[in-house]
Design a protein around this motif. Structure first.
Motif, short mmCIF file in Angstrom:
data_model
loop_
_atom_site.label_atom_id
_atom_site.label_comp_id
_atom_site.label_asym_id
_atom_site.label_seq_id
_atom_site.Cartn_x
_atom_site.Cartn_y
_atom_site.Cartn_z
N ALA A 48 0.82 -1.21 0.00
CA ALA A 48 0.00 0.00 0.00
C ALA A 48 0.86 1.26 0.00
O ALA A 48 0.51 2.25 -0.63
CB ALA A 48 -0.94 -0.01 1.20
N SER A 49 2.01 1.23 0.68
CA SER A 49 2.85 2.42 0.76
C SER A 49 3.48 2.77 -0.59
O SER A 49 3.89 3.91 -0.80
CB SER A 49 3.95 2.23 1.80
OG SER A 49 4.78 1.13 1.43
N THR A 53 2.87 5.17 -6.34
CA THR A 53 4.07 5.40 -7.16
C THR A 53 4.15 4.38 -8.29
O THR A 53 4.41 4.73 -9.44
CB THR A 53 5.34 5.32 -6.28
OG1 THR A 53 5.23 6.28 -5.24
CG2 THR A 53 6.59 5.58 -7.09
N LYS A 54 3.91 3.11 -7.97
CA LYS A 54 3.95 2.07 -9.01
C LYS A 54 2.85 2.26 -10.03
O LYS A 54 3.05 2.03 -11.22
CB LYS A 54 3.84 0.68 -8.38
CG LYS A 54 5.17 0.09 -8.01
CD LYS A 54 5.04 -1.35 -7.63
CE LYS A 54 5.59 -2.19 -8.75
NZ LYS A 54 5.69 -3.60 -8.39
N LEU A 55 1.68 2.70 -9.58
CA LEU A 55 0.58 2.95 -10.51
C LEU A 55 0.93 4.09 -11.46
O LEU A 55 0.67 4.01 -12.66
CB LEU A 55 -0.70 3.25 -9.74
CG LEU A 55 -1.97 3.44 -10.56
CD1 LEU A 55 -2.24 2.24 -11.45
CD2 LEU A 55 -3.15 3.69 -9.64
N GLY A 88 -2.92 -3.85 3.33
CA GLY A 88 -1.64 -3.54 3.96
C GLY A 88 -1.78 -2.47 5.02
O GLY A 88 -2.81 -1.83 5.17
N ARG A 89 -0.68 -2.28 5.76
CA ARG A 89 -0.69 -1.35 6.89
C ARG A 89 -0.94 0.10 6.48
O ARG A 89 -1.59 0.84 7.19
CB ARG A 89 0.64 -1.42 7.62
CG ARG A 89 0.84 -2.71 8.35
CD ARG A 89 2.12 -2.69 9.12
NE ARG A 89 2.32 -3.97 9.74
CZ ARG A 89 3.48 -4.41 10.13
NH1 ARG A 89 4.56 -3.68 9.97
NH2 ARG A 89 3.58 -5.60 10.69
N ALA A 90 -0.40 0.51 5.37
CA ALA A 90 -0.52 1.92 4.95
C ALA A 90 -1.74 2.17 4.08
O ALA A 90 -1.88 3.25 3.51
CB ALA A 90 0.75 2.34 4.21
N ALA A 91 -2.64 1.21 3.95
CA ALA A 91 -3.78 1.34 3.04
C ALA A 91 -4.64 2.56 3.35
O ALA A 91 -4.96 3.35 2.45
CB ALA A 91 -4.63 0.07 3.06
N ASN A 92 -5.03 2.74 4.61
CA ASN A 92 -5.89 3.88 4.95
C ASN A 92 -5.20 5.21 4.72
O ASN A 92 -5.79 6.15 4.20
CB ASN A 92 -6.38 3.79 6.40
CG ASN A 92 -7.63 2.95 6.51
OD1 ASN A 92 -8.27 2.65 5.50
ND2 ASN A 92 -7.97 2.56 7.72
N ARG A 95 -5.04 5.80 0.96
CA ARG A 95 -6.37 6.08 0.42
C ARG A 95 -6.78 7.51 0.72
O ARG A 95 -7.27 8.24 -0.15
CB ARG A 95 -7.40 5.11 0.98
CG ARG A 95 -8.78 5.31 0.38
CD ARG A 95 -9.81 4.37 0.93
NE ARG A 95 -9.30 3.01 0.89
CZ ARG A 95 -9.72 2.04 1.70
NH1 ARG A 95 -10.63 2.28 2.60
NH2 ARG A 95 -9.22 0.84 1.61
N VAL A 96 -6.56 7.95 1.95
CA VAL A 96 -6.89 9.33 2.34
C VAL A 96 -6.03 10.31 1.55
O VAL A 96 -6.53 11.34 1.06
CB VAL A 96 -6.71 9.52 3.86
CG1 VAL A 96 -6.77 10.98 4.24
CG2 VAL A 96 -7.76 8.72 4.62
N HIS A 97 -4.74 10.01 1.40
CA HIS A 97 -3.84 10.86 0.61
C HIS A 97 -4.35 10.98 -0.83
O HIS A 97 -4.38 12.08 -1.40
CB HIS A 97 -2.43 10.29 0.65
CG HIS A 97 -1.47 10.99 -0.26
ND1 HIS A 97 -1.01 12.28 -0.03
CD2 HIS A 97 -0.89 10.59 -1.42
CE1 HIS A 97 -0.19 12.63 -1.00
NE2 HIS A 97 -0.10 11.62 -1.86
#
Length: 172
Positions: A48-49, A53-55, A88-92, A95-97
């Motif tokens: 998620a983090s 960038t990959k997208l 993943g841990r950074a998903a929320n 998503r908010v970002h």
């Protein structure tokens, strides 16, 4: 669609320059495939983090390859979009970002310095079928149910208001 079909077309210099930049223009451009591309999917897998960038990087590559083959991608709402399944841990946080700071778009610049933005959507609609980011078809099921109920209600109203129809004798 026949892959062996060859079509020779004249391409204006300004169009060629948009597609290929400074590359020398041939007399004719020969297309050996379709004149459009539709419904392509490009899976991008990352933590998620790193997914945004990959997208963005994948979008730049896909955009460039499409341009190289003479295809112009339409990034208008409802035309091209990314559908992200968050995990993943950074998903929320990501998503908010994406929603608040990036306005649900992946901005990128092509090789000619032109800015584009790939919209990110929660629901993908393809030929009348909707899917959510978690691959659920519930939006489609609810939409069809509500459409059916609305049509049934209109039908009942028109039938029961018909002066020639007597509900008591219809045995409904």
């Amino acid at each position: 669609l026949r892959r062996d079909l060859i079509t020779t077309i004249e391409v204006p210099e300004e169009t060629y320059a948009t597609w290929y930049g400074e590359l020398p223009m041939p007399q004719h451009i020969v297309f050996k495939d379709a004149s459009w591309a539709d419904d392509n999917g490009f899976p991008v897998v990352a933590n998620a983090s790193k997914i945004l960038t990959k997208l963005r990087e994948t979008t730049i590559v896909v955009h460039h390859v499409m341009i190289m083959h003479g295809f112009l991608t339409n990034y208008a709402p409802g035309k091209s979009a990314a559908l992200i399944s968050w995990a993943g841990r950074a998903a929320n946080v990501q998503r908010v970002h994406l929603e608040r700071e990036m306005h649900s778009c992946i901005p990128f610049m092509d090789t000619h310095g032109v800015k584009h933005a790939l919209p990110v959507t929660d629901i993908y609609k393809h030929l009348g079928t909707m899917s959510e980011q978690n691959h659920s078809h519930m939006p489609e099921i609810l939409y069809r149910k509500n459409t059916y109920v609305g049509a049934l209600q209109n039908l009942r109203t028109s039938v029961f208001r018909n002066p020639h129809f007597k509900p008591a004798s219809a045995q409904l």
